[in-house]
Design an enzyme around this catalytic site. Structure first.
Site, PDB file in Angstrom:
ATOM      1  N   LYS A  83       3.449  11.760   6.191  1.00  0.00           N
ATOM      2  CA  LYS A  83       2.277  11.588   7.772  1.00  0.00           C
ATOM      3  C   LYS A  83       2.880  12.456   8.903  1.00  0.00           C
ATOM      4  CE  LYS A  83      -0.239   7.394   6.268  1.00  0.00           C
ATOM      5  NZ  LYS A  83      -0.813   7.730   5.711  1.00  0.00           N
ATOM      6  N   ASP A 100       9.959   2.850   1.996  1.00  0.00           N
ATOM      7  CA  ASP A 100       8.636   3.439   1.645  1.00  0.00           C
ATOM      8  C   ASP A 100       8.760   4.115   2.909  1.00  0.00           C
ATOM      9  OD1 ASP A 100       5.908   4.552   2.722  1.00  0.00           O
ATOM     10  OD2 ASP A 100       4.958   3.770   0.708  1.00  0.00           O
ATOM     11  N   PHE A 103       1.072  -1.104   0.057  1.00  0.00           N
ATOM     12  CA  PHE A 103       0.043   0.360  -0.202  1.00  0.00           C
ATOM     13  C   PHE A 103       0.843   1.588   0.390  1.00  0.00           C
ATOM     14  CE2 PHE A 103      -2.444   3.650   1.685  1.00  0.00           C
ATOM     15  CZ  PHE A 103      -3.303   3.491   1.181  1.00  0.00           C
TER      16      PHE A 103
END
Length: 406
Positions: free
Chosen positions: A260, A231, A146
């Protein structure tokens, strides 16, 4: 807890659902205030936050130092666009580059935007530095990944719910089983420019790869002149008890993809960080973002890096990890099938006889705890790193009661 049928939360939730496209399936709670690890809804009911905005709130809600930074910057300057340089930019890029041990930083806004930027940079590096023939660059990704929601990214996802009816998809990606180093090595060929991997798969249910996997990727990429792009959007910046999840194997990727928590839960901030021989392939006019690296984002991001530089938050996650692991493992066989824990991050596979992940999260909400399900029967726990030991223990008590059927 207030009656959902007559509560202000229920009314406001209904109003929101009536006028929004259904890209999410939120729990029926309407938050009005939050501080630290606690959120309060419009009816005054309090909830312990065990999701932390999918790691965007690693430092908790309304951290005083971050709020102070944001307030001070709001009074001075918020946005210039990258057409000009502002007085927060140099400090942010230097601090973040130093935290990562890299030369250059390219600030963006969202995680998906950072992943797209990493893809573009890896392809350009492949053509200009490695010498891959035009339009043949290949990037290796992993099953269960994801990385975001753009059409390019969902094109190399194997989540059919994320992919269905959004094609046609961009070529140039080869997927191999996550954790299978032999399959990854076999997929590398002369046109491979990068391996894009989550060191821990968050959306997949906090899936931790086998020991040595990240080290093996690093070695395979080095042997084959391929970029290793990690990531770390959910896994990085303190979440796993180290600054980056790659640190658990002593691995340094060629490209860090960050987001984030980099915005401190205040403003969207993302970035890719790499050395000059990688990021230096970009020239003016070849990539951009109006809001990327804006003054407010850089001010907050600089404070985030300062806070991480102390190591306090990483140590806190590592310390609380022991209790999190022990308490969750005690639930295995008592409504829980399996758990995966790294730092202050856990995936909990619920016994289907107890209910779905969604149903468990709804029961937790009724007990004053907020968490999130994924892939049907799994829930994820990612408390803010500032959570107290007492609050975490209380939250886990509620989970234990729910899965036990109390």
């Amino acid at each position: 807890m207030t009656d959902p049928a007559t509560s202000t939360s229920g009314v406001e939730f209904g109003r929101a659902e009536a006028r929004t496209a259904h890209n999410y399936h939120p729990l029926p709670v309407v938050v009005a205030h939050a501080e630290g690890a606690w959120m309060t809804d419009v009816d005054g009911s309090r909830f312990l936050d065990l999701l932390a905005g999918y790691s965007a709130l690693n430092f908790g809600h309304s951290h005083p130092r971050l709020i102070e930074t944001a307030h001070a910057q709001l009074d001075k300057l918020t946005l210039t666009s990258r057409a000009f340089v502002h007085d927060q930019f140099a400090d942010f890029t230097a601090k973040l580059g130093d935290l990562c041990g890299k030369d250059l930083v390219l600030p963006m806004n969202t995680g998906a935007e950072a992943v797209e930027t990493a893809i573009k940079v890896a392809r350009k590096w492949g053509y200009q530095v490695k010498g891959v023939p035009a339009d043949q660059a290949k990037i290796i990704v992993a099953s269960g990944n994801f990385h975001g929601r753009t059409t390019t990214i969902v094109g190399f996802s194997d989540d059919e719910e994320a992919r269905a009816d959004f094609g046609p998809f961009a070529p140039g990606f080869t997927s191999v089983p996550y954790g299978d180093l032999e399959a990854l090595e076999a997929a590398i060929d002369p046109t491979t420019v990068a391996v894009l991997i989550e060191p821990i798969q968050g959306e997949g249910g906090v899936v931790i790869p086998p020991k040595g996997y990240l080290r093996g990727i690093r070695e395979a990429c080095t042997r084959s002149n391929v970029l290793f792009a990690a990531d770390e959007i959910q896994a990085g910046l303190g979440r796993t008890g180290t600054t980056f999840a790659c640190d658990h194997e002593g691995v340094v990727p060629d490209i860090y993809v960050l987001g984030k928590a980099l915005g401190g839960g205040v403003v969207p901030v993302s970035a890719i960080v790499a050395d000059r021989d990688v990021l230096g392939v970009l020239k003016p006019g070849q990539h951009g973002s109006t809001f990327g690296g804006n003054a407010l984002a850089c001010a907050v991001g600089s404070t985030v890096v300062d806070m991480l530089a102390t190591g306090d938050f990483q140590r806190r996650a590592a310390e609380l990890s022991t209790m999190l692991r022990e308490r969750l493992e005690a639930m295995v066989g008592h409504g829980v099938l399996a758990v995966r824990v790294r730092g202050l991050w856990a995936g909990v596979d619920i016994d289907p006889s107890v209910g779905s992940g969604r149903e468990v999260c709804e029961k937790l909400m009724a007990r004053g705890v907020l968490a999130k399900d994924t892939h049907g029967s799994t829930i994820r726990l990612a408390p803010p790193l500032v959570i107290s030991e007492e609050d975490l223990a209380w939250g886990l008590d509620q989970l234990a009661a729910v899965v036990a059927g109390d």
